[in-house]
Design a protein around this motif. Structure first.
Motif, PDB file in Angstrom:
ATOM      1  N   LYS A   1       0.861  -1.177   0.000  1.00 52.66           N
ATOM      2  CA  LYS A   1       0.000   0.000   0.000  1.00 52.66           C
ATOM      3  C   LYS A   1       0.898   1.228   0.000  1.00 52.66           C
ATOM      4  CE  LYS A   1      -3.760  -2.222   2.430  1.00 52.66           C
ATOM      5  NZ  LYS A   1      -4.601  -2.252   3.628  1.00 52.66           N
ATOM      6  N   VAL A   2       0.486   2.237  -0.770  1.00 51.26           N
ATOM      7  CA  VAL A   2       1.253   3.475  -0.863  1.00 51.26           C
ATOM      8  C   VAL A   2       0.336   4.629  -0.463  1.00 51.26           C
ATOM      9  CG1 VAL A   2       2.579   4.988  -2.404  1.00 51.26           C
ATOM     10  CG2 VAL A   2       2.703   2.502  -2.686  1.00 51.26           C
ATOM     11  N   PHE A   3       0.843   5.511   0.404  1.00 43.66           N
ATOM     12  CA  PHE A   3       0.060   6.635   0.901  1.00 43.66           C
ATOM     13  C   PHE A   3       0.851   7.927   0.760  1.00 43.66           C
ATOM     14  CE2 PHE A   3      -1.046   2.943   3.478  1.00 43.66           C
ATOM     15  CZ  PHE A   3      -2.439   2.953   3.461  1.00 43.66           C
ATOM     16  N   LEU A   4       0.130   9.009   0.508  1.00 39.91           N
ATOM     17  CA  LEU A   4       0.677  10.346   0.655  1.00 39.91           C
ATOM     18  C   LEU A   4       0.292  10.764   2.071  1.00 39.91           C
ATOM     19  CD1 LEU A   4       1.994  12.930  -0.327  1.00 39.91           C
ATOM     20  CD2 LEU A   4      -0.165  13.547  -1.431  1.00 39.91           C
ATOM     21  N   HIS A   5       1.269  10.848   2.961  1.00 37.39           N
ATOM     22  CA  HIS A   5       1.029  11.149   4.377  1.00 37.39           C
ATOM     23  C   HIS A   5       1.326  12.629   4.584  1.00 37.39           C
ATOM     24  CE1 HIS A   5       1.596   9.602   8.773  1.00 37.39           C
ATOM     25  NE2 HIS A   5       0.796  10.645   8.705  1.00 37.39           N
ATOM     26  N   VAL A   6       0.273  13.382   4.897  1.00 41.97           N
ATOM     27  CA  VAL A   6       0.347  14.838   4.940  1.00 41.97           C
ATOM     28  C   VAL A   6       0.766  15.341   6.318  1.00 41.97           C
ATOM     29  CG1 VAL A   6      -0.954  16.963   4.495  1.00 41.97           C
ATOM     30  CG2 VAL A   6      -1.435  14.910   3.147  1.00 41.97           C
ATOM     31  N   LYS A   7       1.609  16.377   6.312  1.00 40.56           N
ATOM     32  CA  LYS A   7       2.130  16.984   7.536  1.00 40.56           C
ATOM     33  C   LYS A   7       0.998  17.365   8.487  1.00 40.56           C
ATOM     34  CE  LYS A   7       3.501  21.311   7.521  1.00 40.56           C
ATOM     35  NZ  LYS A   7       4.299  22.527   7.344  1.00 40.56           N
ATOM     36  N   GLY A   8       1.190  16.992   9.764  1.00 37.93           N
ATOM     37  CA  GLY A   8       0.239  17.370  10.799  1.00 37.93           C
ATOM     38  C   GLY A   8      -0.745  16.283  11.173  1.00 37.93           C
ATOM     39  N   TYR A   9      -0.783  15.203  10.422  1.00 44.17           N
ATOM     40  CA  TYR A   9      -1.715  14.112  10.683  1.00 44.17           C
ATOM     41  C   TYR A   9      -0.943  12.880  11.147  1.00 44.17           C
ATOM     42  CZ  TYR A   9      -4.978  16.939   7.952  1.00 44.17           C
ATOM     43  OH  TYR A   9      -5.757  17.953   7.483  1.00 44.17           O
ATOM     44  N   LYS A  10      -1.467  12.207  12.143  1.00 42.64           N
ATOM     45  CA  LYS A  10      -0.867  10.960  12.640  1.00 42.64           C
ATOM     46  C   LYS A  10       0.638  11.100  12.851  1.00 42.64           C
ATOM     47  CE  LYS A  10      -3.656   7.169  11.617  1.00 42.64           C
ATOM     48  NZ  LYS A  10      -3.839   5.925  10.915  1.00 42.64           N
ATOM     49  N   ARG A  11       1.028  12.122  13.576  1.00 44.21           N
ATOM     50  CA  ARG A  11       2.422  12.372  13.970  1.00 44.21           C
ATOM     51  C   ARG A  11       3.368  12.728  12.821  1.00 44.21           C
ATOM     52  NH1 ARG A  11       2.318   7.091  17.100  1.00 44.21           N
ATOM     53  NH2 ARG A  11       3.763   6.542  15.469  1.00 44.21           N
ATOM     54  N   ALA A  12       2.855  13.003  11.637  1.00 42.92           N
ATOM     55  CA  ALA A  12       3.744  13.363  10.516  1.00 42.92           C
ATOM     56  C   ALA A  12       4.256  14.786  10.706  1.00 42.92           C
ATOM     57  CB  ALA A  12       3.016  13.238   9.187  1.00 42.92           C
ATOM     58  N   ARG A  13       5.570  14.937  10.836  1.00 44.76           N
ATOM     59  CA  ARG A  13       6.165  16.261  10.984  1.00 44.76           C
ATOM     60  C   ARG A  13       6.421  16.921   9.646  1.00 44.76           C
ATOM     61  NH1 ARG A  13      10.987  15.020  14.908  1.00 44.76           N
ATOM     62  NH2 ARG A  13      10.886  13.070  13.778  1.00 44.76           N
ATOM     63  N   VAL A  14       6.399  16.120   8.586  1.00 44.37           N
ATOM     64  CA  VAL A  14       6.606  16.636   7.235  1.00 44.37           C
ATOM     65  C   VAL A  14       5.822  15.735   6.274  1.00 44.37           C
ATOM     66  CG1 VAL A  14       8.699  15.277   6.810  1.00 44.37           C
ATOM     67  CG2 VAL A  14       8.395  17.445   5.623  1.00 44.37           C
ATOM     68  N   THR A  15       5.355  16.294   5.178  1.00 45.08           N
ATOM     69  CA  THR A  15       4.643  15.501   4.179  1.00 45.08           C
ATOM     70  C   THR A  15       5.619  14.526   3.530  1.00 45.08           C
ATOM     71  OG1 THR A  15       3.035  17.261   3.814  1.00 45.08           O
ATOM     72  CG2 THR A  15       3.309  15.647   2.034  1.00 45.08           C
ATOM     73  N   HIS A  16       5.207  13.272   3.389  1.00 46.43           N
ATOM     74  CA  HIS A  16       6.078  12.230   2.837  1.00 46.43           C
ATOM     75  C   HIS A  16       5.227  11.131   2.192  1.00 46.43           C
ATOM     76  CE1 HIS A  16       5.062  10.901   6.940  1.00 46.43           C
ATOM     77  NE2 HIS A  16       5.145   9.677   6.448  1.00 46.43           N
ATOM     78  N   ILE A  17       5.872  10.136   1.638  1.00 44.62           N
ATOM     79  CA  ILE A  17       5.179   8.993   1.035  1.00 44.62           C
ATOM     80  C   ILE A  17       5.527   7.742   1.831  1.00 44.62           C
ATOM     81  CG2 ILE A  17       5.056   7.478  -0.988  1.00 44.62           C
ATOM     82  CD1 ILE A  17       5.269   9.959  -2.724  1.00 44.62           C
ATOM     83  N   ASP A  18       4.488   7.010   2.244  1.00 49.13           N
ATOM     84  CA  ASP A  18       4.640   5.736   2.949  1.00 49.13           C
ATOM     85  C   ASP A  18       4.458   4.589   1.966  1.00 49.13           C
ATOM     86  OD1 ASP A  18       4.904   6.839   5.524  1.00 49.13           O
ATOM     87  OD2 ASP A  18       2.746   6.850   5.855  1.00 49.13           O
ATOM     88  N   VAL A  19       5.273   3.555   2.109  1.00 49.34           N
ATOM     89  CA  VAL A  19       5.128   2.318   1.339  1.00 49.34           C
ATOM     90  C   VAL A  19       5.087   1.191   2.366  1.00 49.34           C
ATOM     91  CG1 VAL A  19       6.075   0.855  -0.487  1.00 49.34           C
ATOM     92  CG2 VAL A  19       6.488   3.331  -0.546  1.00 49.34           C
ATOM     93  N   GLU A  20       3.932   0.524   2.455  1.00 45.57           N
ATOM     94  CA  GLU A  20       3.724  -0.478   3.495  1.00 45.57           C
ATOM     95  C   GLU A  20       3.357  -1.826   2.880  1.00 45.57           C
ATOM     96  OE1 GLU A  20       0.615   1.216   5.893  1.00 45.57           O
ATOM     97  OE2 GLU A  20       1.900   2.846   6.616  1.00 45.57           O
ATOM     98  N   GLY A  21       3.996  -2.877   3.349  1.00 45.18           N
ATOM     99  CA  GLY A  21       3.686  -4.218   2.871  1.00 45.18           C
ATOM    100  C   GLY A  21       4.629  -5.232   3.483  1.00 45.18           C
TER     101      GLY A  21
END
Length: 129
Positions: free
Chosen positions: A22-42
């Motif tokens: 799964k790939v996510f665009l994780h936006v700054k300020g949500y769920k402890r994200a200090r900076v916007t980044h991309i998560d790759v989970e599997g």
């Protein structure tokens, strides 16, 4: 997207083999994200880097496709929703469910514009330009 992790349609390849991830665009300020980044989970991605460990590989991002090494492995991700042109080093960190890609300011701005188009505003102070 109240949790700030925007699911992205993506194909993930590990050493040339398509893997379930799964790939996510994780936006700054949500769920402890200090900076916007991309998560790759599997399952096949988890463990490539231990949590709280990182590498700074040479990343080739052309259009919708990104390719980079992690240790002796090669990762290739195709993300139709994100178009970047970048050739340089990026921060790749390990996390419990997989890895995340950290970007430079210019790419973060582009990713945050995509998030805004999808209805998710970054939370927190503006980055200095």
């Amino acid at each position: 997207m109240p949790d700030g992790k925007i699911p992205l349609q993506a194909e993930v390849y590990l050493d040339g083999e398509k893997v379930e991830a799964k790939v996510f665009l994780h936006v700054k300020g949500y769920k402890r994200a200090r900076v916007t980044h991309i998560d790759v989970e599997g399952d096949k991605i988890r463990g490539l880097l231990r949590p709280r460990h990182s590498v700074y590989p040479l990343v080739e991002w052309k259009g919708n496709e990104v390719i980079f090494p992690i240790n002796e492995h090669k990762i290739r991700i195709i993300i139709p929703e994100i178009t970047l042109n970048f050739n340089g080093n990026l921060y790749v960190g390990g996390k419990g469910k997989g890895i995340f890609l950290g970007f430079h300011r210019n790419e973060i701005r582009q990713l945050e514009e995509i998030a805004k188009q999808k209805g998710v505003e970054p939370i927190g102070r503006e980055s200095k330009a």
